[in-house]
Motif scaffolding. Structure first.
Motif, PDB file in Angstrom:
ATOM      1  N   GLU A 231       6.594   6.261 -30.013  1.00  0.00           N
ATOM      2  CA  GLU A 231       5.567   5.550 -29.242  1.00  0.00           C
ATOM      3  C   GLU A 231       4.508   4.962 -30.165  1.00  0.00           C
ATOM      4  O   GLU A 231       4.134   3.794 -30.022  1.00  0.00           O
TER       5      GLU A 231
ATOM      6  N   ARG B  82       3.713   0.997 -30.642  1.00  0.00           N
ATOM      7  CA  ARG B  82       2.378   0.437 -30.419  1.00  0.00           C
ATOM      8  C   ARG B  82       1.886  -0.317 -31.653  1.00  0.00           C
ATOM      9  O   ARG B  82       1.332  -1.407 -31.554  1.00  0.00           O
ATOM     10  N   ARG B  83       2.103   0.277 -32.813  1.00  0.00           N
ATOM     11  CA  ARG B  83       1.668  -0.364 -34.057  1.00  0.00           C
ATOM     12  C   ARG B  83       2.426  -1.680 -34.273  1.00  0.00           C
ATOM     13  O   ARG B  83       1.832  -2.692 -34.651  1.00  0.00           O
TER      14      ARG B  83
ATOM     15  N   ARG C 240       1.110  -4.319 -31.741  1.00  0.00           N
ATOM     16  CA  ARG C 240      -0.221  -4.804 -32.105  1.00  0.00           C
ATOM     17  C   ARG C 240      -0.165  -5.699 -33.345  1.00  0.00           C
ATOM     18  O   ARG C 240      -0.873  -6.691 -33.422  1.00  0.00           O
TER      19      ARG C 240
ATOM     20  N   THR D  40      -4.666  -2.338 -36.081  1.00  0.00           N
ATOM     21  CA  THR D  40      -3.853  -1.120 -35.915  1.00  0.00           C
ATOM     22  C   THR D  40      -4.539   0.114 -36.485  1.00  0.00           C
ATOM     23  O   THR D  40      -3.932   1.181 -36.539  1.00  0.00           O
TER      24      THR D  40
ATOM     25  N   ILE E 258      -4.548   3.444 -34.416  1.00  0.00           N
ATOM     26  CA  ILE E 258      -3.272   4.092 -34.081  1.00  0.00           C
ATOM     27  C   ILE E 258      -2.883   5.031 -35.208  1.00  0.00           C
ATOM     28  O   ILE E 258      -2.679   4.614 -36.342  1.00  0.00           O
TER      29      ILE E 258
END
Length: 95
Positions: A64, A68-69, A72, A79, A82
């Motif tokens: 996850e 997400r990184r 983005r 980032t 994160i």
């Protein structure tokens, strides 16, 4: 699946746990024992790996956070907030 007639193959590092689980089945069908004859490791830590015999050794990552990184980064967003935990090997019976 056909293995060479030598002892040169000692392990299989599979693309993911699904391939590793299929490899366990194929090795069993060939009369080989895991990990005595050959070790097997998967990747992605699916829940099924812990339920097989032998239990599948696998690599666990924080998918996850990586997703997400990546999203983005693709969107040109920062980032720095994160955090990702390092991957780890979950040693079970197959390796």
């Amino acid at each position: 699946m056909v293995l060479p007639d030598s002892d040169s193959v000692t392990a299989v590092a599979a693309f993911d746990d699904d391939v590793a689980l299929r490899t366990l089945t194929a090795l069993h069908d060939l009369g080989l024992t895991v990990p005595d004859d050959i070790a097997v490791i998967g990747f992605d830590d699916t829940e099924y790996g812990a339920l097989t015999t032998p239990a599948l050794t696998t690599v666990h990552i924080d998918a996850e956070a990586h997703g997400r990184r990546a999203a983005r980064t693709a969107l040109g967003l920062g980032t720095t907030r994160i955090t990702r935990s390092p991957g780890r090997v979950l040693v079970r019976d197959s390796a």
